[in-house]
Design a protein around this motif. Structure first.
Motif, PDB file in Angstrom:
ATOM      1  N   PHE A  64       0.843  -1.188   0.000  1.00  0.00           N
ATOM      2  CA  PHE A  64       0.000   0.000   0.000  1.00  0.00           C
ATOM      3  C   PHE A  64       0.883   1.245   0.000  1.00  0.00           C
ATOM      4  N   GLN A  65       1.893   1.275   0.878  1.00  0.00           N
ATOM      5  CA  GLN A  65       2.867   2.363   0.888  1.00  0.00           C
ATOM      6  C   GLN A  65       3.949   2.014  -0.138  1.00  0.00           C
ATOM      7  N   GLN A  66       3.843   2.630  -1.289  1.00  0.00           N
ATOM      8  CA  GLN A  66       4.601   2.158  -2.449  1.00  0.00           C
ATOM      9  C   GLN A  66       6.111   2.229  -2.246  1.00  0.00           C
ATOM     10  N   HIS A  67       6.594   3.189  -1.477  1.00  0.00           N
ATOM     11  CA  HIS A  67       8.041   3.292  -1.303  1.00  0.00           C
ATOM     12  C   HIS A  67       8.615   2.079  -0.569  1.00  0.00           C
ATOM     13  N   THR A  68       7.771   1.363   0.185  1.00  0.00           N
ATOM     14  CA  THR A  68       8.289   0.215   0.944  1.00  0.00           C
ATOM     15  C   THR A  68       8.535  -1.001   0.064  1.00  0.00           C
ATOM     16  N   ASP A  69       8.096  -0.966  -1.202  1.00  0.00           N
ATOM     17  CA  ASP A  69       8.422  -2.064  -2.117  1.00  0.00           C
ATOM     18  C   ASP A  69       9.926  -2.146  -2.372  1.00  0.00           C
ATOM     19  N   ALA A  70      10.660  -1.081  -2.022  1.00  0.00           N
ATOM     20  CA  ALA A  70      12.111  -1.076  -2.215  1.00  0.00           C
ATOM     21  C   ALA A  70      12.863  -1.634  -1.008  1.00  0.00           C
ATOM     22  N   VAL A  79      17.695 -15.984  16.375  1.00  0.00           N
ATOM     23  CA  VAL A  79      18.236 -14.626  16.284  1.00  0.00           C
ATOM     24  C   VAL A  79      18.289 -14.024  17.672  1.00  0.00           C
ATOM     25  N   ASP A  80      19.127 -13.028  17.828  1.00  0.00           N
ATOM     26  CA  ASP A  80      19.103 -12.166  19.008  1.00  0.00           C
ATOM     27  C   ASP A  80      18.111 -11.055  18.697  1.00  0.00           C
ATOM     28  N   HIS A  81      17.020 -11.001  19.443  1.00  0.00           N
ATOM     29  CA  HIS A  81      15.952 -10.062  19.094  1.00  0.00           C
ATOM     30  C   HIS A  81      16.439  -8.615  19.074  1.00  0.00           C
ATOM     31  N   SER A  82      17.255  -8.215  20.030  1.00  0.00           N
ATOM     32  CA  SER A  82      17.719  -6.817  20.080  1.00  0.00           C
ATOM     33  C   SER A  82      18.521  -6.466  18.838  1.00  0.00           C
ATOM     34  N   GLU A  83      19.399  -7.375  18.436  1.00  0.00           N
ATOM     35  CA  GLU A  83      20.201  -7.121  17.232  1.00  0.00           C
ATOM     36  C   GLU A  83      19.332  -7.126  15.987  1.00  0.00           C
ATOM     37  N   ALA A  84      18.387  -8.060  15.919  1.00  0.00           N
ATOM     38  CA  ALA A  84      17.506  -8.128  14.759  1.00  0.00           C
ATOM     39  C   ALA A  84      16.641  -6.877  14.655  1.00  0.00           C
ATOM     40  N   ARG A  85      16.197  -6.381  15.785  1.00  0.00           N
ATOM     41  CA  ARG A  85      15.382  -5.173  15.806  1.00  0.00           C
ATOM     42  C   ARG A  85      16.163  -3.990  15.252  1.00  0.00           C
ATOM     43  N   GLU A  86      17.395  -3.827  15.690  1.00  0.00           N
ATOM     44  CA  GLU A  86      18.203  -2.709  15.227  1.00  0.00           C
ATOM     45  C   GLU A  86      18.497  -2.816  13.738  1.00  0.00           C
ATOM     46  N   ALA A  87      18.731  -4.034  13.247  1.00  0.00           N
ATOM     47  CA  ALA A  87      19.000  -4.229  11.822  1.00  0.00           C
ATOM     48  C   ALA A  87      17.778  -3.862  10.988  1.00  0.00           C
ATOM     49  N   PHE A  88      16.585  -4.262  11.461  1.00  0.00           N
ATOM     50  CA  PHE A  88      15.374  -3.914  10.737  1.00  0.00           C
ATOM     51  C   PHE A  88      15.148  -2.407  10.732  1.00  0.00           C
ATOM     52  N   LEU A  89      15.272  -1.771  11.894  1.00  0.00           N
ATOM     53  CA  LEU A  89      15.038  -0.338  11.993  1.00  0.00           C
ATOM     54  C   LEU A  89      15.986   0.435  11.097  1.00  0.00           C
ATOM     55  N   SER A  90      17.228   0.012  11.056  1.00  0.00           N
ATOM     56  CA  SER A  90      18.220   0.696  10.223  1.00  0.00           C
ATOM     57  C   SER A  90      17.849   0.593   8.747  1.00  0.00           C
ATOM     58  N   ALA A  91      17.456  -0.606   8.326  1.00  0.00           N
ATOM     59  CA  ALA A  91      17.105  -0.816   6.920  1.00  0.00           C
ATOM     60  C   ALA A  91      15.831  -0.050   6.545  1.00  0.00           C
ATOM     61  N   PHE A  92      14.843  -0.036   7.441  1.00  0.00           N
ATOM     62  CA  PHE A  92      13.581   0.628   7.131  1.00  0.00           C
ATOM     63  C   PHE A  92      13.751   2.133   7.130  1.00  0.00           C
ATOM     64  N   LYS A  93      14.547   2.626   8.072  1.00  0.00           N
ATOM     65  CA  LYS A  93      14.756   4.073   8.149  1.00  0.00           C
ATOM     66  C   LYS A  93      15.415   4.600   6.888  1.00  0.00           C
ATOM     67  N   ALA A  94      16.263   3.761   6.268  1.00  0.00           N
ATOM     68  CA  ALA A  94      16.956   4.164   5.048  1.00  0.00           C
ATOM     69  C   ALA A  94      15.998   4.418   3.889  1.00  0.00           C
ATOM     70  N   LEU A  95      14.796   3.866   3.964  1.00  0.00           N
ATOM     71  CA  LEU A  95      13.807   4.096   2.896  1.00  0.00           C
ATOM     72  C   LEU A  95      13.359   5.557   2.878  1.00  0.00           C
TER      73      LEU A  95
END
Length: 471
Positions: free
Chosen positions: A302-308, A455-471
């Protein structure tokens, strides 16, 4: 005028405007007139749309019972088998010609492919001096609710408000009933189901049984829905979702049952019933979006920019999630329930979905498809909407920085570990204090049957946030 019925995702007689319109036309001069109806089974379409074998089995069992119920009221249901929807125009036209029908009534369906199918059928019938009349029998409120600016609602809360206002203004259609005919119709044997089947016998079928299940839930449990809905071990949600999906129950039937609880309906309900009504609004919200936003039918966010977003291609990790071997007990319990029952508690669906997309960073579309391939209640609009909500790619999205902690969620929704113990036998002897994060207990007891957290949840969370924020 000879009229017929084309059943699709509305396999019920009552609170079905297509059925009502056909009966009123056919019975105007003869109360015993036979009304012909059609259902087209499309095995390639089921495969294309990822229908679960357990859902196909429930459908076929219901059709067998439903056609017998219809026959008592003078409705003769033909079940035709065609590969896919491309055959629908010819199949419907032949049905009309066989029974000398000049008009067919059906209830509109809203995803892109369904709309395209209905346009094609309508054209074929018109070209052959027949017509297709569509009604809005799948929804309480048809997809006409718009903002003051004339736009589609893209947030649920204002949609829910407008949806209830529309419902209050139009009211609930009165129940239209018909008498049984003097001599029930004789039926030909059911054709063999053309798709793969998995036993669904723990679920009732037949319109009467489904209506009883709804009434029983409203009378005995809906008052506790708000307080108990987040606790999977209680198992007190309605479990009616497969019947909404196949149309064995209609939303108007549910609304009429709730209306008896409050003369101000849709207002004035006690908390449990009001929250349950909100869940019906969520279902309709996703149906409306499917109608108005075609790209949702094509696997697009739905949020088209997130397709990237750079999703991980991690087949082994995805398989561990599917198999309930992630090392996070609440996630694994949910996935094992899905594999065993073809169903999963809604709160747990949110937890396992959030884990796949935010801890493992695996594309939400893979999870969406796996759910559809296994769920007895797999609904394309609701499943798509739920997965995009979890992935923060959809309308009314959870902010991307909200990432569920699976251990905290487990402690919250399954505080004594009853749900986990039911589905993970390796942890049945684990003390309650450690069952949500059992590694220390497993090590101390020498138990190696259950995996360590992948996975280590804390590390996985930070990796996701970093990748999503870059969008």
């Amino acid at each position: 005028m000879n009229t017929g019925i084309w059943f699709r995702g509305d396999l019920r007689r009552l609170d079905n405007p297509a059925v009502t319109a056909a009966l009123e036309s056919s019975r105007a001069h003869d109360s015993e007139a036979v009304v012909h109806a059609l259902y087209i089974a499309c095995p390639k379409q089921w495969e294309l749309h990822d229908w679960a074998p357990i859902k196909i089995d429930l459908l076929w069992r219901h059709l067998e019972q439903f056609r017998q119920e219809l026959a008592e009221f003078g409705i003769l249901l033909d079940i035709e088998i065609a590969d896919d929807w491309r055959a629908a125009p010819k199949t419907v036209l032949q049905f009309c010609q066989r029974h000398q029908l000049s008009q067919v009534h059906a209830n509109a369906e809203y995803p892109v492919h369904e709309q395209r199918r209905d346009r094609a059928v309508g054209k074929w019938l018109t070209d052959n001096e027949c017509s297709l009349q569509l009604h809005h029998g799948l929804l309480l409120v048809p997809p006409v609710v718009k903002t003051q600016q004339g736009n589609v609602y893209q947030k649920f809360t204002p949609f829910n408000r407008a949806w209830r206002e529309h419902l209050a203004l139009t009211g609930i259609a009165p129940l239209k009933s018909w008498n049984r005919i003097t001599q029930p119709l004789q039926l030909e044997p059911m054709p063999t189901c053309p798709g793969p089947r998995r036993d669904s016998s723990t679920w009732v079928v037949g319109e009467e049984n489904c209506r009883r299940a709804l009434q029983r839930y409203i009378e005995e449990h809906v008052q506790d829905y708000d307080a108990e809905r987040d606790f999977p071990a209680l198992d007190t949600t309605s479990r009616l979702s497969p019947y909404w999906e196949l149309g064995c129950l209609g939303p108007v039937t549910a609304a009429r049952a709730l209306q008896k609880l409050s003369p101000e309906f849709p207002y004035g309900l006690e908390q449990g019933a009001d929250t349950w009504l909100t869940e019906l609004a969520w279902r309709e919200f996703y149906q409306h979006l499917m109608c108005h936003i075609p790209r949702l039918s094509y696997g697009k966010a739905f949020q088209q920019h997130t397709d990237a977003f750079p999703w991980r291609d991690a087949k082994d990790d995805f398989q561990r999630w599917c198999d309930g071997q992630t090392g996070f007990p609440i996630v694994d319990a949910g996935m094992r329930q899905l594999k065993h029952e073809g169903w999963m508690h809604n709160r747990v669906r949110m937890i396992v979905a959030n884990f796949l997309v935010k801890d493992l960073r695996i594309d939400w579309r893979k999870g969406e498809r796996y759910f559809m391939q296994n769920l007895i209640d797999g609904s394309f609009p609701a499943n798509n909407g739920g997965w995009q909500w979890s992935a923060s790619t959809g309308t009314d999205a959870v902010p991307y920085f909200r990432v569920f902690n699976p251990t905290r969620q487990s402690e919250k929704v399954d505080p004594d570990g009853s749900y986990i113990r039911k589905w993970i036998p390796e942890l049945r002897d684990c003390p309650t204090k450690q069952i949500h994060a059992p590694m220390l207990w497993l090590q101390a007891s020498g138990n190696s049957d259950y995996p360590a957290p992948m996975v280590d949840h804390s590390e996985a969370r930070e990796a996701f946030l970093s990748a999503f924020k870059a969008l």
